[in-house]
Design an enzyme around this catalytic site. Structure first.
Site, PDB file in Angstrom:
ATOM      1  N   TYR A 163      10.124  -3.780  -1.627  1.00  0.00           N
ATOM      2  CA  TYR A 163       8.895  -3.387  -0.920  1.00  0.00           C
ATOM      3  C   TYR A 163       8.007  -4.606  -0.666  1.00  0.00           C
ATOM      4  O   TYR A 163       7.518  -4.828   0.436  1.00  0.00           O
ATOM      5  CB  TYR A 163       8.176  -2.338  -1.771  1.00  0.00           C
ATOM      6  CG  TYR A 163       7.000  -1.653  -1.127  1.00  0.00           C
ATOM      7  CD1 TYR A 163       7.181  -0.520  -0.328  1.00  0.00           C
ATOM      8  CD2 TYR A 163       5.705  -2.118  -1.316  1.00  0.00           C
ATOM      9  CE1 TYR A 163       6.097   0.126   0.249  1.00  0.00           C
ATOM     10  CE2 TYR A 163       4.612  -1.487  -0.747  1.00  0.00           C
ATOM     11  CZ  TYR A 163       4.817  -0.353   0.035  1.00  0.00           C
ATOM     12  OH  TYR A 163       3.728   0.289   0.608  1.00  0.00           O
ATOM     13  N   SER A 202       0.656  -3.710   3.551  1.00  0.00           N
ATOM     14  CA  SER A 202       0.181  -3.207   2.260  1.00  0.00           C
ATOM     15  C   SER A 202      -0.497  -4.379   1.559  1.00  0.00           C
ATOM     16  O   SER A 202      -0.267  -5.532   1.947  1.00  0.00           O
ATOM     17  CB  SER A 202       1.389  -2.737   1.429  1.00  0.00           C
ATOM     18  OG  SER A 202       1.055  -2.570   0.066  1.00  0.00           O
TER      19      SER A 202
END
Ligand code: NAD
Length: 260
Positions: free
Chosen positions: A155, A142
């Site tokens: 995350y 990401s």
């Protein structure tokens, strides 16, 4: 380009994983789907992809937070397809909270699914790939593998870890026909992000479209979502002969997010 090869795409019953699975199937790869959802809908999904692209497809519902289930999925892949040639580590979850309010079990779940699962799949995939002297490992990191955002501690930590694992895997396979790279998307409008749009709409009293615009305006200069199809095309490039010496990169496709 990929006919006769088999791709395992984790978390491919939805969103980005499904987009990448479809792109690889379009290139002729057999697809082993993985992920949660309604059993009848999943069966229809993988059978439809098989018919649309003329490839073999199947689904295994391994929970990617459970190493024993991941091992069972690889045994299934060996029996059904003779192994895994393209591994896409895509399954992921999100949890949004300040560190002091972050439930410890959510931290553990995010790290297990978004990071540790990729270690387990990679260690199980590499022997077969090295034996065939061809393989592609693609890790869905990401922009949060490259930069941070508040309230996403688990995350961001997992995705930075995944970029690190990508580099080590690329180095350990550098003199083989196996490559490993990471893809770092910005916002993609999938169920994972729609939940964040909904939370924002509720918190700020906005409609769905206004909440989407606000989310994009904050981080993504293009003002447009990245699409699963665009990410699928990048995965196909990594699998192509032209991608053979692309090793250990963290390739962002983020509408300019990390250029700022
Ligand atoms: P999504 O919620 O649409 O899909 C997630 C998939 O993972 C689903 O198929 C789900 O069933 C599966 N899954 C969840 N927990 C699982 C588990 N324990 N075991 C097996 N499967 C499980 O999400 P998405 O947006 O398509 O995200 C896919 C990946 O892309 C994730 O790793 C995510 O972090 C990453 N990503 C997403 C965005 C975005 O904007 N959507 C941006 C950057 C990176």
């Amino acid at each position: 380009m990929l006919s006769g090869k088999t791709a395992l795409v984790t978390g491919s019953t939805s969103g980005i994983g499904l987009g990448i699975a479809r792109s690889l199937a379009e290139q002729g790869a057999n697809i082993l789907f993985n992920g949660f959802g309604d059993a009848i809908a999943i069966e229809k999904l993988y059978q439809d992809v098989g018919v649309e692209f003329g490839v073999e497809t199947a689904h295994h519902n391994a929970d990617m937070s459970k190493p024993a289930e991941i091992a069972a999925m690889f045994a299934f892949a060996q029996d059904k397809f003779g192994g895994v040639d393209v591994l896409v580590n895509n399954a992921g979850i999100q949890h949004v909270a300040n560190i002091e309010d972050f439930p410890a079990e959510r931290w553990d779940a995010v790290i297990a699914i978004n990071l540790s699962s990729a270690f387990h799949t990679t260690r199980l995939a590499l022997p077969g790939m090295k034996q065939k002297n061809w393989g592609r490992i693609i890790n869905l990191a990401s922009v949060h593998g490259l930069v941070g955002s508040a309230q996403k501690s688990a995350y961001v930590a997992a995705k930075h870890g995944l970029v690190g694992l990508t580099k080590v895997t690329a180095l350990e396979t550098a003199q083989t026909g196996v490559t490993c790279n990471a893809i770092c998307p910005g916002w993609v409008l999938t169920p994972l992000v729609q939940k964040q749009v909904d939370d924002r709409a509720a918190k700020e009293g906005l409609g769905n479209d206004a909440a989407k615009k606000a989310l994009l305006a904050e981080k993504q200069p293009s003002g447009e979502f990245v699409t699963p199809e665009e990410l699928g095309a990048l995965a196909v490039f990594f699998c192509s002969p032209a991608g053979a010496q692309v090793r250990g990169v963290a390739w962002n496709m983020d509408g300019g997010w990390t250029a700022q």
